[in-house]
Design an enzyme around this catalytic site. Structure first.
Site, PDB file in Angstrom:
ATOM      1  N   ASP A 226       0.521  -1.010  -0.061  1.00 47.58           N
ATOM      2  CA  ASP A 226       0.097   0.073  -0.157  1.00 47.58           C
ATOM      3  C   ASP A 226       1.152   1.349  -0.289  1.00 47.58           C
ATOM      4  O   ASP A 226       1.009   2.351   1.167  1.00 47.58           O
ATOM      5  CB  ASP A 226      -1.109  -0.242   1.107  1.00 47.58           C
ATOM      6  CG  ASP A 226      -1.876  -1.038   1.077  1.00 47.58           C
ATOM      7  OD1 ASP A 226      -2.610  -1.231  -0.427  1.00 47.58           O
ATOM      8  OD2 ASP A 226      -2.607  -0.886   1.909  1.00 47.58           O
TER       9      ASP A 226
ATOM     10  N   HIS B 150      -3.730  -1.527  -2.592  1.00 45.39           N
ATOM     11  CA  HIS B 150      -4.240  -0.253  -3.102  1.00 45.39           C
ATOM     12  C   HIS B 150      -3.379  -0.290  -4.336  1.00 45.39           C
ATOM     13  O   HIS B 150      -3.337  -0.028  -5.754  1.00 45.39           O
ATOM     14  CB  HIS B 150      -3.698   1.416  -2.402  1.00 45.39           C
ATOM     15  CG  HIS B 150      -5.005   0.789  -1.388  1.00 45.39           C
ATOM     16  ND1 HIS B 150      -5.933   1.992  -1.384  1.00 45.39           N
ATOM     17  CD2 HIS B 150      -5.384   0.495  -0.130  1.00 45.39           C
ATOM     18  CE1 HIS B 150      -7.008   1.626  -0.578  1.00 45.39           C
ATOM     19  NE2 HIS B 150      -6.252   1.331   0.603  1.00 45.39           N
TER      20      HIS B 150
HETATM   21 MN   LIG Z   1      -4.105  -2.698   2.697  1.00 44.36          MN
END
Ligand SMILES: [Mn+2]
Length: 140
Positions: free
Chosen positions: A45, A74
């Protein structure tokens, strides 16, 4: 206690940067992290939600072999948006990456990051490993 050998490489693990390039810059200025032999492991992320996903991605990539980064959900989302298999979300902050002149280099670097790092007795993943899996299975 024996002090660590001069050549031993310390590892610092940094969790979800989430596009917070300014905070990451401040952290990297800390004397404990600034030694060139110190490894920085990023637990996924790297982008999204924060104000400067482009800056975060450029900064982590610029650290070269000092930095080892894995993919988080993400980051996978960004790769899926670039590949056209997922629509951007309303709260995404990845547009600056998509518009960047170096977008293709950054995306190419990102898509070569692993999902797991296993080194010197440490394992790093984003969020977790299926409890039924062995480490070898997770790594495979
Ligand atoms: Mn995450």
């Amino acid at each position: 206690m024996t002090p660590p050998a001069e050549s031993s490489r310390e590892v610092w693990v940094i969790g979800d940067v989430q596009g917070c390039a300014g905070a990451l810059r401040a952290l990297l200025d800390h004397p404990e992290l600034s030694h060139p032999d110190t490894e920085l492991w990023f637990a996924g992320d790297l982008v999204n939600r924060g104000p400067d996903s482009l800056g975060a991605l450029r900064l982590i990539r610029s650290l070269g072999p000092r930095a080892r980064a894995i993919l988080g959900n993400h980051d996978l989302h960004l790769l899926a948006v670039v590949a056209g298999v997922r629509p951007p979300g309303k709260s995404d902050t990845i547009q600056d990456i998509l518009n960047a002149p170096d977008a293709s280099e950054l995306i190419d670097w990102l898509r070569h990051r692993p999902l797991l790092v296993r080194d010197r007795g440490h394992v790093m993943v984003h969020a977790g490993i299926l409890p039924a899996w062995t480490l070898d299975q997770a790594q495979a």
